[in-house]
Write a protein that holds these residues in place. Sequence first.
Motif, PDB file in Angstrom:
ATOM      1  N   ALA A 143       0.832  -1.209   0.000  1.00 41.68           N
ATOM      2  CA  ALA A 143       0.000   0.000   0.000  1.00 41.68           C
ATOM      3  C   ALA A 143       0.863   1.254   0.000  1.00 41.68           C
ATOM      4  CB  ALA A 143      -0.936  -0.012   1.208  1.00 41.68           C
ATOM      5  N   SER A 144       1.973   1.214   0.715  1.00 36.56           N
ATOM      6  CA  SER A 144       2.860   2.377   0.750  1.00 36.56           C
ATOM      7  C   SER A 144       3.448   2.645  -0.636  1.00 36.56           C
ATOM      8  CB  SER A 144       3.980   2.178   1.781  1.00 36.56           C
ATOM      9  OG  SER A 144       5.011   1.316   1.328  1.00 36.56           O
ATOM     10  N   ILE A 145       3.754   1.582  -1.375  1.00 36.25           N
ATOM     11  CA  ILE A 145       4.286   1.733  -2.735  1.00 36.25           C
ATOM     12  C   ILE A 145       3.219   2.291  -3.672  1.00 36.25           C
ATOM     13  CG2 ILE A 145       5.147   0.450  -4.738  1.00 36.25           C
ATOM     14  CD1 ILE A 145       6.474  -1.479  -2.668  1.00 36.25           C
ATOM     15  N   ILE A 146       2.012   1.733  -3.603  1.00 34.11           N
ATOM     16  CA  ILE A 146       0.928   2.211  -4.456  1.00 34.11           C
ATOM     17  C   ILE A 146       0.641   3.683  -4.187  1.00 34.11           C
ATOM     18  CG2 ILE A 146      -1.535   2.004  -4.957  1.00 34.11           C
ATOM     19  CD1 ILE A 146       0.065  -0.217  -6.221  1.00 34.11           C
ATOM     20  N   ALA A 147       0.569   4.052  -2.910  1.00 29.62           N
ATOM     21  CA  ALA A 147       0.278   5.445  -2.554  1.00 29.62           C
ATOM     22  C   ALA A 147       1.386   6.375  -3.032  1.00 29.62           C
ATOM     23  CB  ALA A 147       0.092   5.564  -1.045  1.00 29.62           C
ATOM     24  N   LYS A 148       2.638   5.972  -2.826  1.00 33.72           N
ATOM     25  CA  LYS A 148       3.777   6.813  -3.192  1.00 33.72           C
ATOM     26  C   LYS A 148       3.861   7.003  -4.701  1.00 33.72           C
ATOM     27  CE  LYS A 148       7.832   8.880  -2.892  1.00 33.72           C
ATOM     28  NZ  LYS A 148       7.862  10.346  -2.641  1.00 33.72           N
ATOM     29  N   VAL A 149       3.778   5.918  -5.457  1.00 32.36           N
ATOM     30  CA  VAL A 149       3.889   6.025  -6.914  1.00 32.36           C
ATOM     31  C   VAL A 149       2.703   6.808  -7.492  1.00 32.36           C
ATOM     32  CG1 VAL A 149       3.960   4.740  -9.089  1.00 32.36           C
ATOM     33  CG2 VAL A 149       5.287   3.943  -7.122  1.00 32.36           C
ATOM     34  N   SER A 150       1.517   6.556  -6.949  1.00 37.07           N
ATOM     35  CA  SER A 150       0.335   7.277  -7.426  1.00 37.07           C
ATOM     36  C   SER A 150       0.487   8.769  -7.190  1.00 37.07           C
ATOM     37  CB  SER A 150      -0.922   6.761  -6.718  1.00 37.07           C
ATOM     38  OG  SER A 150      -1.159   5.409  -7.020  1.00 37.07           O
ATOM     39  N   ARG A 151       0.964   9.138  -6.012  1.00 32.40           N
ATOM     40  CA  ARG A 151       1.139  10.559  -5.719  1.00 32.40           C
ATOM     41  C   ARG A 151       2.263  11.169  -6.566  1.00 32.40           C
ATOM     42  NH1 ARG A 151       3.714  14.433  -3.117  1.00 32.40           N
ATOM     43  NH2 ARG A 151       2.381  16.132  -2.357  1.00 32.40           N
ATOM     44  N   ASP A 152       3.359  10.445  -6.726  1.00 29.82           N
ATOM     45  CA  ASP A 152       4.449  10.944  -7.575  1.00 29.82           C
ATOM     46  C   ASP A 152       3.963  11.206  -8.993  1.00 29.82           C
ATOM     47  OD1 ASP A 152       6.186  10.808  -5.458  1.00 29.82           O
ATOM     48  OD2 ASP A 152       7.384   9.149  -6.230  1.00 29.82           O
ATOM     49  N   ASN A 153       3.117  10.327  -9.502  1.00 30.51           N
ATOM     50  CA  ASN A 153       2.601  10.510 -10.855  1.00 30.51           C
ATOM     51  C   ASN A 153       1.723  11.754 -10.950  1.00 30.51           C
ATOM     52  OD1 ASN A 153       3.912   8.236 -11.801  1.00 30.51           O
ATOM     53  ND2 ASN A 153       2.157   6.888 -11.555  1.00 30.51           N
ATOM     54  N   ILE A 154       0.961  12.024  -9.901  1.00 31.76           N
ATOM     55  CA  ILE A 154       0.157  13.254  -9.877  1.00 31.76           C
ATOM     56  C   ILE A 154       1.070  14.472  -9.921  1.00 31.76           C
ATOM     57  CG2 ILE A 154      -1.352  14.676  -8.421  1.00 31.76           C
ATOM     58  CD1 ILE A 154      -2.591  12.030  -7.406  1.00 31.76           C
ATOM     59  N   MET A 155       2.141  14.441  -9.143  1.00 33.15           N
ATOM     60  CA  MET A 155       3.052  15.582  -9.103  1.00 33.15           C
ATOM     61  C   MET A 155       3.796  15.749 -10.431  1.00 33.15           C
ATOM     62  SD  MET A 155       2.162  16.665  -6.245  1.00 33.15           S
ATOM     63  CE  MET A 155       3.179  18.136  -6.300  1.00 33.15           C
ATOM     64  N   LYS A 156       4.078  14.655 -11.115  1.00 31.12           N
ATOM     65  CA  LYS A 156       4.705  14.751 -12.436  1.00 31.12           C
ATOM     66  C   LYS A 156       3.766  15.414 -13.437  1.00 31.12           C
ATOM     67  CE  LYS A 156       7.666  10.697 -11.764  1.00 31.12           C
ATOM     68  NZ  LYS A 156       7.902   9.277 -12.122  1.00 31.12           N
ATOM     69  N   GLU A 157       2.468  15.160 -13.294  1.00 30.49           N
ATOM     70  CA  GLU A 157       1.496  15.828 -14.155  1.00 30.49           C
ATOM     71  C   GLU A 157       1.451  17.322 -13.847  1.00 30.49           C
ATOM     72  OE1 GLU A 157      -0.320  14.613 -16.801  1.00 30.49           O
ATOM     73  OE2 GLU A 157       1.099  12.964 -16.494  1.00 30.49           O
ATOM     74  N   PHE A 158       1.555  17.678 -12.567  1.00 35.47           N
ATOM     75  CA  PHE A 158       1.597  19.089 -12.203  1.00 35.47           C
ATOM     76  C   PHE A 158       2.837  19.766 -12.784  1.00 35.47           C
ATOM     77  CE2 PHE A 158      -1.193  18.260  -8.303  1.00 35.47           C
ATOM     78  CZ  PHE A 158      -2.299  18.865  -8.889  1.00 35.47           C
ATOM     79  N   SER A 159       3.922  19.004 -12.901  1.00 35.61           N
ATOM     80  CA  SER A 159       5.157  19.587 -13.448  1.00 35.61           C
ATOM     81  C   SER A 159       4.983  19.997 -14.903  1.00 35.61           C
ATOM     82  CB  SER A 159       6.322  18.601 -13.307  1.00 35.61           C
ATOM     83  OG  SER A 159       6.218  17.542 -14.240  1.00 35.61           O
ATOM     84  N   LYS A 160       4.058  19.354 -15.607  1.00 29.14           N
ATOM     85  CA  LYS A 160       3.769  19.734 -16.988  1.00 29.14           C
ATOM     86  C   LYS A 160       3.010  21.052 -17.043  1.00 29.14           C
ATOM     87  CE  LYS A 160       3.531  14.892 -18.458  1.00 29.14           C
ATOM     88  NZ  LYS A 160       2.650  13.816 -18.981  1.00 29.14           N
ATOM     89  N   LEU A 161       2.170  21.296 -16.033  1.00 25.18           N
ATOM     90  CA  LEU A 161       1.427  22.553 -15.964  1.00 25.18           C
ATOM     91  C   LEU A 161       2.306  23.702 -15.486  1.00 25.18           C
ATOM     92  CD1 LEU A 161      -1.932  21.376 -14.322  1.00 25.18           C
ATOM     93  CD2 LEU A 161      -1.576  22.063 -16.703  1.00 25.18           C
TER      94      LEU A 161
END
Length: 202
Positions: A143-161
């Motif tokens: 669960a810690s891996i799923i949460a971390k990777v999911s959140r990192d992916n959200i932040m990578k999308e923000f980096s595009k904005l």
Amino acid sequence: MNKLYSFDLAQGTFVGVDEAGRGPLAGPVVAAAVQLKDNKYYQFFDDINDSKKLSEKKRELLFDKIITFCHVGIGIATVEEIEKYNILNATFIAMNRALDDISENNIICDKVLVDGNRLIKEFSGKQEPLVKGDSKSLSIAAASIIAKVSRDNIMKEFSKLYPEYFFEKHKGYGTKLHRNILLEKGPLPIHRKSFLKKILGD
């Protein structure tokens, strides 16, 4: 056999819950709920551990395995919810949403084991806190891996904005790079304003 998996076998049928993103200055808090689909898949999980002990590349590889061989639920609490309810209560909101998400798989679950020393507020089912659970339980570590990777992916999308804020590098955490950018450019709508007082003042 993975010692985290051995721990899970002794616990009966349960769901492990963990979160990522309580400390950053920007972005949501994300929680995940995980239950192994079938005991025969244990050989795929020898490398699973607390997400903080794994490289980003390793977490991403394990993310795909966990999604394949586990029941997974993901919950997100927004920056607006963090600001309105505070980070602890927003974390509980994300955890409840993750449990709602995994329940759509019609899983059998005797209890929830949640990482840390607090019970999930507003959750009515049987639950137990497990201090340092992500280093003891395979399901919580997953669960810690799923949460971390999911959140990192959200932040990578923000980096595009907002490419000038380099969210793909610091993921919203209060690194020197992030703090310097905040002082130069100021906060964005995705920043947690209540977290910035020591940097930017009131």
